[in-house]
Design an enzyme around this catalytic site. Structure first.
Site, short mmCIF file in Angstrom:
data_model
loop_
_atom_site.label_atom_id
_atom_site.label_comp_id
_atom_site.label_asym_id
_atom_site.label_seq_id
_atom_site.Cartn_x
_atom_site.Cartn_y
_atom_site.Cartn_z
N TRP A 274 -1.60 -11.89 18.76
CA TRP A 274 -2.99 -11.87 18.71
C TRP A 274 -3.36 -10.47 19.38
O TRP A 274 -4.26 -9.81 18.95
CB TRP A 274 -3.87 -12.76 19.63
CG TRP A 274 -5.46 -12.64 19.61
CD1 TRP A 274 -6.42 -12.82 18.96
CD2 TRP A 274 -5.82 -11.97 20.85
NE1 TRP A 274 -7.48 -12.22 19.22
CE2 TRP A 274 -7.02 -11.64 20.44
CE3 TRP A 274 -5.26 -11.41 22.12
CZ2 TRP A 274 -8.23 -11.15 21.34
CZ3 TRP A 274 -6.28 -10.84 22.79
CH2 TRP A 274 -7.71 -10.41 22.46
N ASN A 275 -2.71 -10.29 20.54
CA ASN A 275 -2.80 -8.93 21.08
C ASN A 275 -2.06 -8.01 20.39
O ASN A 275 -1.11 -7.67 20.62
CB ASN A 275 -2.25 -9.17 22.48
CG ASN A 275 -2.49 -8.00 23.45
OD1 ASN A 275 -2.60 -6.67 23.09
ND2 ASN A 275 -2.67 -8.13 24.95
N ASP A 276 -2.71 -7.24 19.46
CA ASP A 276 -2.08 -6.21 18.73
C ASP A 276 -1.34 -5.60 19.16
O ASP A 276 -0.42 -4.72 18.63
CB ASP A 276 -3.34 -5.54 17.80
CG ASP A 276 -4.04 -6.09 16.75
OD1 ASP A 276 -3.17 -6.93 16.15
OD2 ASP A 276 -4.97 -5.77 16.46
N CYS A 277 -1.57 -4.83 20.58
CA CYS A 277 -1.11 -3.52 21.20
C CYS A 277 0.21 -3.84 21.97
O CYS A 277 0.29 -3.03 22.79
CB CYS A 277 -2.23 -3.00 21.84
SG CYS A 277 -3.53 -2.65 20.53
N ARG B 22 -6.21 -13.36 10.82
CA ARG B 22 -6.38 -13.92 12.00
C ARG B 22 -7.94 -14.02 12.38
O ARG B 22 -8.60 -14.69 12.82
CB ARG B 22 -5.52 -13.41 13.15
CG ARG B 22 -6.01 -12.04 13.69
CD ARG B 22 -5.63 -12.00 15.16
NE ARG B 22 -4.32 -11.60 15.19
CZ ARG B 22 -3.61 -10.16 15.11
NH1 ARG B 22 -4.44 -9.33 15.32
NH2 ARG B 22 -2.47 -10.11 15.50
#
Ligand code: GLC
Length: 809
Positions: free
Chosen positions: A499-502, A381
């Site tokens: 997209w927000n890995d966490c 990404r």
């Protein structure tokens, strides 16, 4: 439904930084005429870095010579110089040049570090340019200048050094250049015993070769040597190749044994910590100067190390190569230049941001001053997004190669690996819900930029498969993968994260952000099918888009904004009913960018984002931050509140808001979002921002953290590419299309501005006037004097220049 009160959070209190009394107001300034940032004092709040690269050999170097470098695009297995992450003083060791007076035994360093001579005795200036870093100093009546850069025509970084005598008497000096070798990979280097056992150095006059073994793994030949060298243009009178011999044990780099003694030990290291240091004697008459070159390079054999070592450590070669570096970046930047009424825009846009985006295009998130990782390659990404901002400047072939490489690690089922590793040339990981979708945007933008429709038919392989399919088919499989992985509400499953890995602890949750991204991907494919005349497929994409948009609006609207997730048991995340994380920026911006929000909802969602997430330093990712670990939310909750994905200003997301605001035609809003994060703005608050103002960074710390406003992780961030893209495409409004350039500015009521844009080899000179001071809207466009219908300036062939006059209103 309970209605907890939410207060806007725009206030950010400033606390004095601990450990520093009476900090100076400024440490440097932008010098747009020379396309440089000038650092005026070396005691900056933290090391300030620059990247140097020829696309293959890459390093980063701080304003005191720190940092590392690696060869052949591979920081995982071919890292050459060592740098410590936790040490104090920070940013050690470095590419240092000790200067010792043979008569008085006084010592200083051309880079200030590692002696940190008091500033009343040390004059300092550092010029940060595209592709180079120049440090000038004067101390003990000796002037020095070091320029670090990577040779375009060698796998090596060069240090071009000049030492001048500013004294009224002749001076007898010794200079000791110093470089410390890394054991190729983080894992190898961390194991000191392994390092001690296997290192092997060969020193031969002007060239020191570090030829230690590296385990390439069974399939790639097992244990083999690889070769790095340190070479000098001048013959040394002594040398050292071992850390202990040069520095000693219970002493620091500020008092190395060899420098204090005035000579190196001539010790050849076979099983110890490998370094390269030399003693070079120098006598200078008053006013006289002498130049040297030191090179750190990579080679495939001993002989290869000797030959290029001698060739590149050469003053004439280095000067010629430095000229080439500067020319290369001048040509690169010329692809897109703007003159607007606002330096907040022009200064970063014309030099520093496109340079940084070129660096992320090469390095992805692989290795940075605060990410000395040995486990990340090119993120799927990440690199797709890096390509977006870099496209107007890059050689189209390089963009095409990068996009195709990423597509080649897609699996036949449409899912993509998470990382690509240049060493083994393979992909690894996966499980994310967004990775594969970014390719649709990258391909659409690339084809529109280059006109290369043939790319859509190009056969590209898959990860761990003998199959091949066209680029377009890869994109189709990506869409279908999402369509096969939907949750109870028909929205895309979050899978391990998006997209927000966490935000990663919700098995079975659905992601509203991915729904928005999927909508944008549908639009991209629709455009591509239309461009090749496949109307049926284009219509199908439009239907897919409409279906998803309908679901988003049925299930994910929270009253004033869009939710972030819906959990498996139907609970909302990013809702006013939540205690923490009531509102998130990612879903709200992407539902608008994906053209899934009806106009009233789009406006309300962005108004809410502004109301709850805006701070003077940028817009937060979410609010309120989580206070404690919540295993039901994910690892973002282990971050201190106000850090990273837990409610910081996660800068990458802010240009999405610029794009979304511009799509609504709100030019002042869009610019306001941009302005809060512009490097030019950050340059006004150097003691709060702390990081180098000329490079953008990944996150900005937020309250309740006492360092609110402080920038974290400069350089390798998707923010660089997106910031650049939103400036060129959303604010200036210049967007490539299949047949030309769309002109659609969305500005803060600027009266006029000018742009030069190279598009498919032709330079477009675009002059925009805005007598009515509107935010958006076009009355008339003339192209080379002829009035145009609509706002698409057609692409031309064999015409070097086109003049475009735009009247807004
Ligand atoms: C990091 C990762 C990127 C991710 C972002 C948000 O920057 O490199 O892939 O999207 O964090 O979690």
């Amino acid at each position: 439904m309970p209605q907890p009160d939410i207060e806007p959070v725009n206030e950010v209190p400033v606390h004095p930084r601990p450990g520093i009394i009476d900090p100076p107001e400024r440490y440097g300034y932008f010098d747009p005429d020379n396309r440089q940032y000038v650092i005026t004092r070396p005691d900056t709040p933290q090391p300030w870095y620059n990247y140097i690269t020829n696309g293959s050999f890459t390093g980063y170097v701080s304003h005191t010579g720190g940092g590392t470098c690696f060869a052949q695009g591979d920081p995982v297995e071919k890292r050459i110089l060592r740098t410590h992450l936790h040490g104090r003083p920070a940013d050690q060791p470095g590419r240092w040049i000790y200067i010792r007076d043979r008569d008085s035994a006084a010592v200083h360093s051309a880079t200030w570090a590692p002696l940190y001579t008091p500033l009343r005795k040390f004059k300092y200036l550092c010029r940060v340019g595209a592709g180079y870093m120049t440090i000038q100093a004067e101390c003990n009546r000796i002037r020095s200048e070091v320029t670090y850069f990577v040779a375009p025509d060698a796998e090596a970084e060069l240090w071009l050094v000049t030492i001048a005598n500013a004294d009224r008497r002749a001076r007898r000096l010794d200079i000791f250049p110093y470089a410390e070798f890394f054991l190729w990979s983080l894992q190898r280097d961390n194991n000191l015993d392994a390092a001690f056992k296997c290192t092997d150095i060969a020193a031969d006059g002007r060239v020191i070769v570090h030829r230690s073994y590296y385990d390439w793994g069974e399939q790639r030949g097992g244990w083999q040597r690889q070769f790095a060298y340190f070479a000098s243009s001048a013959a040394p009178s002594s040398f050292d190749t071992n850390l202990e011999a040069f520095v000693g044990i219970f002493r620091g780099y500020d008092r190395p044994l060899a420098v204090q003694a005035g000579r190196c030990s001539n010790f050849t290291n076979r099983g110890g910590e490998p370094i390269a240091a030399m003693q070079i004697p120098l006598t200078l008459k008053p006013g006289a100067s002498r130049s040297f070159v030191f090179a750190v390079g990579y080679a495939r054999s001993d002989a290869e190390a000797q030959r290029p070592g001698r060739r590149v450590a050469n003053v004439a070669f280095a000067r010629q190569q430095l000229g080439k570096v500067k020319q290369r970046w001048r040509d690169y930047l010329a692809h897109f230049q703007a003159q607007t009424p606002d330096p907040t825009f022009d200064v970063p846009f014309n030099t520093h941001l496109p340079y940084q985006s070129a660096i992320t295009f090469i390095c992805s998130r692989s290795i940075a001053p605060y990410l000395l990782t040995g486990t990340r390659g090119l993120g799927y990404r990440d690199s797709n997004q890096d390509a977006l901002g870099a496209m107007p400047y890059q050689d189209p072939q390089a963009v095409r190669r990068l996009i195709a490489t990423l597509l080649s690690i897609q699996r036949p089922n449409g899912e993509a690996c998470h990382d690509f590793f240049p060493g083994p040339g393979a992909g690894r990981g996966g499980g994310y819900s967004d990775d594969h979708l970014w390719s649709a945007l990258a391909v659409e933008w690339y084809v529109k930029e280059s006109g290369d429709l043939a790319f859509l038919d190009e056969p590209v392989g898959f990860h761990e498969s003998d199959k091949q399919a066209s680029v377009l088919e890869h994109l189709e499989r990506g869409l279908r993968f999402t369509e096969r992985n939907l949750g109870a509400h028909g929205l895309p499953l979050l899978r391990s994260a998006d997209w927000n890995d966490c935000l990663n602890a919700f098995p079975g949750a659905e992601s509203v952000f991915v729904a928005g991204l999927y909508c944008a991907a549908c639009k991209a494919l629709e455009a591509l099918y239309r461009a090749i005349g496949n109307k049926a497929r284009a219509r199908r994409c439009a239907r897919r888009h409409a279906t998803m948009a309908e679901r988003i609006n049925r299930h994910a609207w929270d009253g004033q904004w869009y939710l972030r997730l819906i959990t498996r048991d139907g609970k909302p995340v990013g809702s006013k009913s939540n205690r923490y994380g009531k509102i998130f920026i990612e879903s709200n911006t992407w539902v608008v960018i994906g053209q899934a929000a009806p106009p009233r909802r789009a406006r309300a969602a962005l108004d809410s984002v502004r109301k709850y997430l805006a701070t003077p330093y940028g817009h937060r990712l979410c609010w309120p931050p989580y206070e404690d670990y919540d295993p039901n939310v994910g690892t973002c909750t282990i971050f201190a509140p106000g850090q990273k994905e837990n409610g910081s200003v996660f800068c990458h997301t802010n240009p999405w808001l610029v794009v979304a605001e511009a799509m609504l035609g709100r030019g002042e809003r869009a610019f306001d979002v941009f302005r809060r994060l512009s490097p030019y703005t950050k340059d006004q608050i150097q003691n709060i921002h702390c990081a180098e103002p000329y490079a953008v960074n990944s996150t900005i710390v937020m309250p309740p953290n006492l360092e609110a406003g402080r920038a974290r992780n400069p350089w390798l961030t998707g923010f660089a590419s997106w910031l650049l893209a939103c400036m060129g495409r959303a604010i200036l409004g210049i967007r490539p299309d299949f047949d030309g350039l769309v002109i659609d500015p969305c500005v803060p009521r600027w009266p006029a501005f000018r742009v030069q844009r190279i598009f498919r080899g032709t330079t477009y000179h675009i002059e925009v006037t805005n007598p009515d001071r509107v935010e958006r809207g076009i009355k008339r466009i003339t192209v080379d004097g002829r009035e145009l219908e609509g706002n698409l300036v057609p692409a031309v062939e064999d015409q070097p220049e086109v003049h475009v006059q735009v009247l807004m209103g």
